[in-house]
Design a protein around this motif. Structure first.
Motif, short mmCIF file in Angstrom:
data_model
loop_
_atom_site.label_atom_id
_atom_site.label_comp_id
_atom_site.label_asym_id
_atom_site.label_seq_id
_atom_site.Cartn_x
_atom_site.Cartn_y
_atom_site.Cartn_z
N LEU A 75 0.83 -1.22 0.00
CA LEU A 75 0.00 0.00 0.00
C LEU A 75 0.86 1.26 0.00
N THR A 76 1.92 1.25 -0.78
CA THR A 76 2.85 2.38 -0.79
C THR A 76 2.95 3.01 -2.17
N GLY A 77 1.97 2.72 -3.02
CA GLY A 77 2.00 3.26 -4.38
C GLY A 77 0.80 4.14 -4.66
N SER A 78 0.51 4.29 -5.93
CA SER A 78 -0.59 5.17 -6.34
C SER A 78 -1.68 4.42 -7.09
N GLY A 79 -1.67 3.09 -7.02
CA GLY A 79 -2.72 2.31 -7.65
C GLY A 79 -2.60 2.27 -9.16
N GLY A 80 -3.75 2.16 -9.82
CA GLY A 80 -3.75 2.06 -11.28
C GLY A 80 -3.41 0.66 -11.74
N LEU A 107 -6.59 -2.38 -1.73
CA LEU A 107 -5.29 -2.74 -2.29
C LEU A 107 -5.05 -2.02 -3.60
N PHE A 108 -6.01 -2.11 -4.52
CA PHE A 108 -5.77 -1.59 -5.87
C PHE A 108 -5.79 -0.07 -5.93
N ASP A 109 -6.35 0.58 -4.93
CA ASP A 109 -6.31 2.04 -4.89
C ASP A 109 -4.91 2.55 -4.54
N LYS A 110 -4.14 1.71 -3.82
CA LYS A 110 -2.83 2.18 -3.32
C LYS A 110 -1.68 1.25 -3.70
N THR A 114 6.75 -2.89 -5.97
CA THR A 114 6.89 -3.84 -4.86
C THR A 114 6.32 -5.20 -5.25
N ALA A 115 5.16 -5.18 -5.89
CA ALA A 115 4.53 -6.44 -6.32
C ALA A 115 5.42 -7.18 -7.31
#
Length: 219
Positions: free
Chosen positions: A67-72, A194-197, A202-203
């Motif tokens: 949860l350390t990103g911007s999703g998309g 999850l997918f919002d952030k 990392t994945a």
């Protein structure tokens, strides 16, 4: 006189022999020494114990790291985006997954592009929220297949990768995917969080790591 002496000597020898035999019969055998049983490392692993256990805190940490990103959607041209398209762009039916076999939308048309990745991600979200096909997992690393479970009741749904005869493949789990390449994990009742952030970098890096098992380079 000589015969009498011989008889006395024989009697004495027999008496000594009888006494010795009596002593031998009453000598107790030494007590048995019982060595403490030690459970082997293999036995521990067979029932899921040991160094590869995954705690609830470990799962929370893994989830929060995502949860350390911007999703998309994941970027085009990465292993992860191609896996999502390959295993989720299509139709999930009771008879199995039917992979999309039409023309890729691209851009450019005919090649896997952002439009195809977006469709794959939407299908992935749907399946994580309500999976039609779930692979057994949980319990621990190295346990027998008969001990694994479909759902460990913790409310998580996992996307994990593993090398197969046809190359790297991904599956959904509702129990900890011990020994697999855990790529994503979401709360089944709130997949959108999850997918919002999600941090796709990392994945993507998770594909190179074994979760709940020894590190094994698979590709």
């Amino acid at each position: 006189m000589v015969r009498a002496s011989n008889r006395l000597l024989v009697s004495a020898v027999l008496a000594v022999g009888a006494f010795t035999l009596t002593r031998l019969c009453f000598v107790a055998p030494p007590p048995a020494v019982h060595q403490p049983l030690r459970q082997s490392h293999v036995a521990l692993q067979a029932r899921g114990g040991g160094e590869y256990d995954v705690s609830d805190a470990d799962i929370d940490a893994f989830y929060n790291s995502l949860l350390t990103g911007s999703g998309g959607d994941p970027p085009k041209g990465t292993v992860l985006s191609e896996l999502i398209v390959k295993f989720f762009h299509g139709d999930f039916t009771p008879q199995g997954f039917k992979r999309y076999s039409g023309l890729w939308k691209g851009p450019p048309p005919g090649n896997i592009g952002k439009k195809d990745i977006a469709i794959g991600v939407e299908k992935l979200k749907e399946q994580m929220a309500n999976p039609m096909f779930v692979t057994k997992g949980g319990v621990g690393y190295g346990v027998d297949e008969t001990q694994k479970v479909v759902d460990d009741g913790k409310g998580w749904v996992w996307l994990a990768a593993e090398m197969s005869p046809g190359g790297l493949a991904v599956e959904l789990f509702k129990a900890v995917p011990y020994g697999k390449r855990a790529v994503l994990v979401a709360k089944q009742n709130n997949v959108a969080e999850l997918f919002d952030k999600v941090n796709w970098d990392t994945a993507l890096g998770n594909i190179e790591k074994t979760f709940g098992g020894p590190q094994i380079k698979q590709r």
